[in-house]
Scaffold this motif. Structure first.
Motif, PDB file in Angstrom:
ATOM      1  N   LEU A  65      -0.916   0.205 -18.886  1.00  0.00           N
ATOM      2  CA  LEU A  65      -0.143   1.040 -17.969  1.00  0.00           C
ATOM      3  C   LEU A  65       0.246   2.357 -18.633  1.00  0.00           C
ATOM      4  N   ILE A  66       0.726   2.279 -19.865  1.00  0.00           N
ATOM      5  CA  ILE A  66       1.145   3.492 -20.584  1.00  0.00           C
ATOM      6  C   ILE A  66      -0.066   4.358 -20.917  1.00  0.00           C
ATOM      7  N   ALA A  67      -1.151   3.729 -21.391  1.00  0.00           N
ATOM      8  CA  ALA A  67      -2.344   4.491 -21.778  1.00  0.00           C
ATOM      9  C   ALA A  67      -2.964   5.199 -20.577  1.00  0.00           C
ATOM     10  N   LYS A  71      -3.152   9.194 -19.894  1.00  0.00           N
ATOM     11  CA  LYS A  71      -4.465   9.823 -19.721  1.00  0.00           C
ATOM     12  C   LYS A  71      -4.494  10.674 -18.453  1.00  0.00           C
ATOM     13  N   SER A  72      -3.746  10.259 -17.431  1.00  0.00           N
ATOM     14  CA  SER A  72      -3.729  11.007 -16.173  1.00  0.00           C
ATOM     15  C   SER A  72      -2.834  12.239 -16.236  1.00  0.00           C
ATOM     16  N   VAL A  98       2.543  13.942 -10.739  1.00  0.00           N
ATOM     17  CA  VAL A  98       2.121  12.622 -10.284  1.00  0.00           C
ATOM     18  C   VAL A  98       0.931  12.790  -9.350  1.00  0.00           C
ATOM     19  N   ASP A  99      -0.234  12.385  -9.833  1.00  0.00           N
ATOM     20  CA  ASP A  99      -1.461  12.505  -9.051  1.00  0.00           C
ATOM     21  C   ASP A  99      -2.030  11.113  -8.814  1.00  0.00           C
ATOM     22  N   ALA A 100      -1.785  10.591  -7.632  1.00  0.00           N
ATOM     23  CA  ALA A 100      -2.214   9.224  -7.314  1.00  0.00           C
ATOM     24  C   ALA A 100      -3.732   9.071  -7.310  1.00  0.00           C
ATOM     25  N   GLU A 101      -4.450  10.194  -7.194  1.00  0.00           N
ATOM     26  CA  GLU A 101      -5.908  10.124  -7.227  1.00  0.00           C
ATOM     27  C   GLU A 101      -6.412   9.785  -8.624  1.00  0.00           C
ATOM     28  N   ASN A 102      -5.704  10.272  -9.650  1.00  0.00           N
ATOM     29  CA  ASN A 102      -6.106  10.010 -11.028  1.00  0.00           C
ATOM     30  C   ASN A 102      -5.560   8.696 -11.563  1.00  0.00           C
ATOM     31  N   PHE A 103      -4.364   8.322 -11.097  1.00  0.00           N
ATOM     32  CA  PHE A 103      -3.747   7.100 -11.615  1.00  0.00           C
ATOM     33  C   PHE A 103      -2.697   6.590 -10.645  1.00  0.00           C
ATOM     34  N   GLY A 295      -9.345   6.487 -21.727  1.00  0.00           N
ATOM     35  CA  GLY A 295      -9.616   7.332 -22.881  1.00  0.00           C
ATOM     36  C   GLY A 295     -10.294   6.600 -24.016  1.00  0.00           C
ATOM     37  N   SER A 296     -10.511   5.296 -23.867  1.00  0.00           N
ATOM     38  CA  SER A 296     -11.161   4.489 -24.903  1.00  0.00           C
ATOM     39  C   SER A 296     -12.366   3.791 -24.299  1.00  0.00           C
ATOM     40  N   ILE A 297     -13.480   3.791 -25.013  1.00  0.00           N
ATOM     41  CA  ILE A 297     -14.680   3.133 -24.493  1.00  0.00           C
ATOM     42  C   ILE A 297     -14.504   1.624 -24.436  1.00  0.00           C
TER      43      ILE A 297
END
Length: 626
Positions: A65-67, A71-72, A98-103, A295-297
């Motif tokens: 949740l935090i990561a 990232k968003s 706050v962009d609900a499209e990204n997160f 942000g992490s593979i």
């Protein structure tokens, strides 16, 4: 070893009939509902996929949740002043903080599990209509959630397919006797039967693993006969890549496969290239999604390493950032070494209690007449060695079923090689008595594996018949009826539930859940993220999952400041009839939460004080709907 007898089909039909009968007994009479946290977790994700929501999860892991929020662009660890400054800058650019499209915590994508088993379940769910929760909600007095049986049926089908595949592959490599005996040990092994109805991905992994070994053996045969072997290697790589996509732990035996192919086939190293290309093609989309989301593979799957290093995956998942995870370099090295040794100590149990499976290690010293068989054993050994290192990292080294324990994939092949070795010794040193000795050894080995099941079989069938109308739930700690009815009815769709049983609540109640952290400050940070998206924690559910197998000191160490909350049920169980003690209300660290969740009419008792639902009666929930 005798060449395969293509004329007799009797052994195959014996295996098939026993396979269907024993699997049927396990499924219809001995199934108590899902008992694995990971199986429920994958099932609730599969239901979301069937709804057309993609690989989203109801279970919110704090570290993800935090990561994902950070990232968003919304870092909840920043101060209010820093967030206001950031918001002002973005507003000047015509953007929103706050962009609900990204997160959005309501559409959080799962990055913990490999997707293939989930997608298979989702396809079945779509066909059965399980994506519509109301059609499958628990009614009457049934104690088993019917979709649990459907999840178990998927595993059972792949168990049947895996056993039949093993019969075909081992009959080709060895003979009918060894193939039939190996499959019978699988059918009568309690561990195989547990996995067969567990809902975990091991049976799907075993299916692909078996065919991967088949094509590897085909490549070895073709090479010996001076025929082209590239395509069998390609098909083998596809099968082992599917194993990886079914469970990320499959990447370890895949590394062993790469090592063997690079050494065995000439020119050395050349045939690793098509294998690598195939693996990367299979992993490309999940890796891309993980990278863009968190942000992490590796996504949150990376933190499962803490299962082996700390003994608990949730210890890492409950942290807010990686720096909060208590891993030291020296401790990590010692843990890995100890875990590898432990894998050896419990090898017999994790191979399914198959006696001749352990003989495989001796069979490595034996030269089999068929050169491809002799070489295939080193390929399997190479995959097993790397898999053992992986299991040392990603499992707690316990003998019960686990999503990260894959010794069972090697068990049929270990048994086949071990059996072939023993039968060769008998034929070489005791030709006159060989038939009697062969039969005696095989019968004894089969009895060692099958006797526990055979002794319990009448009781299993009797209890199954007597309880068929209701079923026996996996209680403690899971109580599907209470979660799907009382917990769901007492909570709102837009609220998040803080619980020690997040996978079960997400699956049975179809609600968004959060793991109970160890610090109140962490809870405040998590709820802060939810508040930016119009959400909040509307209730807390405490179950026997908090205290099972733990003493008070262990509970305090694991739950920290939330220990009084998770211990309250145990205390009330002893004091409720005379002078109930509500320790949640008397905890200084939890005083603010007690004002919201600890009021006299906040507590909803489910199964007595064993399960308690604490409701927030002060604030209305958000308007989000199912």
């Amino acid at each position: 070893m005798n060449p395969p007898n293509t004329g007799s089909r009797a052994p195959f039909f014996i295996v098939l009939i026993l396979l269907l009968v024993i699997t049927g007994v396990q499924f219809f009479f001995n199934f108590r509902g899902l008992s694995s946290d990971a199986a429920m977790d994958q099932a609730q994700i599969a239901r979301n996929v069937a709804r057309g929501e993609g690989l989203t999860t109801h279970r919110i892991r704090p570290i993800q949740l935090i990561a994902d929020s950070s990232k968003s662009g919304l870092n909840p660890l920043l101060s209010d002043a820093q967030l206001r400054e950031q918001e002002a800058i973005l507003a000047g650019q015509g953007k929103s903080l706050v962009d609900a499209e990204n997160f959005s915590p309501y559409k959080l994508r799962d990055t913990r599990y490999a997707p293939l088993n989930i997608l298979v379940e989702a396809a079945v769910f779509k066909l059965a209509g399980i994506h519509n929760y109301e059609l499958w909600k628990m009614t009457g007095d049934s104690m088993i959630y019917l979709p649990d049986r459907i999840v178990a049926a998927v595993s059972a089908i792949f168990f049947i397919l895996s056993v039949l595949s093993c019969y075909y592959v081992l009959r080709r490599m060895f003979d009918t006797t060894i193939a039939g005996f190996t499959c019978l040990t699988m059918i009568f092994s309690n561990l195989f039967l547990q996995y067969a109805t567990s809902g975990l991905p091991q049976m799907l992994m075993l299916f692909f693993f078996t065919w991967g070994v088949h094509f590897l053996y085909t490549a070895l045969v073709n090479d010996q006969e001076n025929r082209k072997f590239l395509w069998p290697i390609v098909f083998s790589a596809i099968c082992f890549s599917c194993v990886c996509l079914t469970g990320w732990i499959g990447l370890w035996p895949m590394a062993g496969f790469l090592l063997f192919v690079g050494i065995r086939f000439k020119p050395h190293g050349l045939y690793c290239l098509p294998v690598l290309v195939i693996l990367l093609l299979f992993l490309a989309y999940p890796v891309y999604i993980n990278k863009t989301t968190s942000g992490s593979i590796f996504g949150t799957a990376f933190y499962t390493i803490c299962t082996g290093l700390l003994g608990s995956e949730s210890t890492a998942m409950k942290a807010l950032v990686f720096g909060d995870i208590p891993i030291g370099a020296q401790t990590a090295v010692i843990s890995i070494i100890n875990n590898i040794i432990t894998q050896g100590n419990i090898l017999y149990e994790n191979l399914g209690h198959l006696p001749l499976a352990l003989v495989f290690l001796l069979a490595l010293l034996h030269t089999f007449k068929k050169k491809p068989v002799n070489q295939a054993k080193w390929g399997i050994f190479s995959m097993w060695c790397l898999a053992t290192v992986g299991m040392a990292l990603y499992t707690a080294n316990k003998t019960e079923i686990s999503i990260g324990q894959i010794q069972i994939l090697f068990s049929p092949f270990f048994t086949a090689f071990g059996t072939a070795f023993v039968l060769n010794l008998i034929a070489r040193h005791s030709k006159e008595a060989a038939p009697v000795l062969r039969g005696g050894v095989l019968l004894l080995a089969l009895l060692v594996t099958a006797l526990p099941l055979l002794l319990n079989l009448p009781q299993i069938v009797r209890v199954g018949i007597l309880t068929a109308h209701r079923g026996i739930p996996a209680w403690p700690p899971y109580y599907p009826l209470g979660i799907s009815q009382e917990v769901r009815n007492q909570t709102q769709a837009g609220d998040f539930i803080l619980t020690d049983q997040p996978a079960a609540v997400s699956w049975y109640a179809d609600r968004k859940t959060l793991d109970i952290p160890s610090l109140v400050s962490h809870f405040t940070t998590l709820e802060r993220v939810l508040s930016f998206h119009g959400g909040k924690v509307g209730s807390i559910l405490v179950t026997p999952s908090s205290t099972m197998g733990r003493d008070i000191r262990a509970v305090s160490g694991y739950y920290g400041e939330f220990a009084p909350l998770v211990l309250e049920g145990s205390i009330l169980g002893q004091t409720r009839d005379k002078n109930p003690v509500y320790i949640f209300n008397h905890s200084g660290a939890l005083s603010k939460l007690a004002e919201r969740f600890g009021q006299s009419d906040s507590r909803q008792f489910i199964m007595g004080a064993d399960m308690i639902l604490y409701r927030d009666l002060q604030q209305p929930g958000p308007a989000h709907q199912d």
